[in-house]
Design an enzyme around this catalytic site. Sequence first.
Site, PDB file in Angstrom:
ATOM      1  N   PRO A 226       0.786  -1.235   0.000  1.00  0.00           N
ATOM      2  CA  PRO A 226       0.000   0.000   0.000  1.00  0.00           C
ATOM      3  C   PRO A 226       0.819   1.286   0.000  1.00  0.00           C
ATOM      4  CG  PRO A 226       0.040  -0.975   2.173  1.00  0.00           C
ATOM      5  CD  PRO A 226       0.728  -1.948   1.281  1.00  0.00           C
ATOM      6  N   ASP A 249       2.919   1.313 -11.813  1.00  0.00           N
ATOM      7  CA  ASP A 249       1.703   2.122 -11.830  1.00  0.00           C
ATOM      8  C   ASP A 249       1.976   3.476 -11.186  1.00  0.00           C
ATOM      9  OD1 ASP A 249       0.476   0.028 -12.938  1.00  0.00           O
ATOM     10  OD2 ASP A 249      -0.664  -0.570 -11.170  1.00  0.00           O
ATOM     11  N   LYS A 271      -0.953   4.096 -14.639  1.00  0.00           N
ATOM     12  CA  LYS A 271      -2.294   3.599 -14.300  1.00  0.00           C
ATOM     13  C   LYS A 271      -2.656   3.886 -12.850  1.00  0.00           C
ATOM     14  CE  LYS A 271      -3.732  -0.501 -15.388  1.00  0.00           C
ATOM     15  NZ  LYS A 271      -4.993  -0.366 -16.080  1.00  0.00           N
ATOM     16  N   GLY A 303      -0.340  -2.485  -3.970  1.00  0.00           N
ATOM     17  CA  GLY A 303      -1.054  -3.480  -3.172  1.00  0.00           C
ATOM     18  C   GLY A 303      -0.698  -4.887  -3.585  1.00  0.00           C
ATOM     19  N   MET A 384     -11.577   2.002  -5.006  1.00  0.00           N
ATOM     20  CA  MET A 384     -11.953   3.008  -6.012  1.00  0.00           C
ATOM     21  C   MET A 384     -13.366   3.536  -5.767  1.00  0.00           C
ATOM     22  SD  MET A 384     -10.292   1.123  -9.294  1.00  0.00           S
ATOM     23  CE  MET A 384     -10.559  -0.529  -8.695  1.00  0.00           C
TER      24      MET A 384
END
Length: 466
Positions: A226, A249, A271, A303, A384
């Site tokens: 995280p 990402d 991303k 993650g 999200m």
Amino acid sequence: MQHFPIFVALAGRRVVLSGGGAAALAKLRILLKTEAHVTVFAEHPAPEIEAWDTVGKLRLVRRAAEVGDALCAVLAYGANEDAAEDARFAMLARADGALVNIVDNLENSQFITPAIVDRDPVTVAIGTEGAAPVLARKIKADLEAALPVRLGVLARIGKSFRKAADILPMGRKRRDFWADYYFGTGPHALEDGGEEGARAELSKLLDRHTTTAPEAGRVQFVGAGPGDPELLTLKARRALDTADVIIHDRLIAPEILELARREADLISAGKEGFGPSMPQDQINALIVEHVRAGAHVVRLKSGDPTVYGRLDEEIEAVEAAGQSWSVVPGITAASAAVASAGQSLTRRGRNSEMRFLTGHDMDGFAEHDWQALARPGTVAAIYMAKRGARFLQGRLMMHGAASDTPVTLVENASRKDERVISATLGTLSDDIKAAALTGPALLLYGIAPREAAATLPQFSPKDIAL
Ligand code: SAH
């Protein structure tokens, strides 16, 4: 960084030192490990200094330093343990053009000598810019314990073989050869056959490495956790240490990218969940292009790569290209978030199952089994969820979820700027708006932060709006 670390070549260069007591001795012991021409100015030199002078290890001048004594010197040390004399020496040495260090006087020094772990030719220098000598000593002690005493011998033999090894093409092949020597066969050969054994092993190893076909590329899909670098797995650390190419990402914390091998090619795939990004096809093509070229590709995902990471599409692309791959799991945001809330994802008597949901998917707000989710005691980790919070709230309440169902929002879980916000389903969209979230956030539905969590050191109590 106020001091820039460099290693200065001192062979044949002039170094002067003013002082003859304990501080002078301490500095001279390290300086005499170099091949510098050391001159000491001291009216009352310690017997050790006299002895070094007698055997020609240094030149002793039995008087205080004067103007011109530091001419052509690269470094000058003031070690008189007398502030006035050191200040006088510093001024004249600086005028002579030398870089000056005054022992235990950071402010008036132009350079500082770090704590050193000596496995010549391997030297580790530790500096804290004077902030924490205790810390430097602890790091030094840890390194002394961790680095084999014979590491230096291994490195010295390796150094003499560098030219021979240049017949291997630069990059991957050469690196593999040296890694094999230092971490594989070298230490054993040295133990079994001494220096001769290690030398013979290098020749054999070079034969093996020049005749074997180049290693095929491979892809590791690695979970970066995280955000807190300490939540990386050891396997992830190793992957970052050895990768040729790292495609990451946008969510990956900079502290984690810092850990990547310096020579690795770092490529941002930009991303963020299903957010604006490099098109997936392009990412797939990028991975395939690099693995085909024989690279060790690390596809670094925030993650755990198997959670909302579009992992399967990438695996399929790699497989279609006939290349090998593996997955290194990571700590998913839900685990980090619930830890910060001081709660469990499952709890006896409350929920024996839990769900992973996404607030929105590629088609927009995601539909779920709302009826099941609305049942009391349900727990879900919603990824999200920022944009879809109002939608989630409406759907759940429409299906009978109580408006006082607890919800915890965790923004930037495990990072320095983490925030834990306590809300209820009824106030969720207003609470989200009021919180003005800027980082990634996870929504724990059916879970309130444990009050005691307010006293945990990870975040300050003011960040909890209970
Ligand atoms: N594979 C990732 C999830 C990728 S989807 C994982 O296992 O965690 C991206 C979403 O994950 C973000 O929108 C956010 O909801 C969540 N997320 C990722 N890192 C987070 C963090 N440090 N704190 C809170 N939420 C995070």
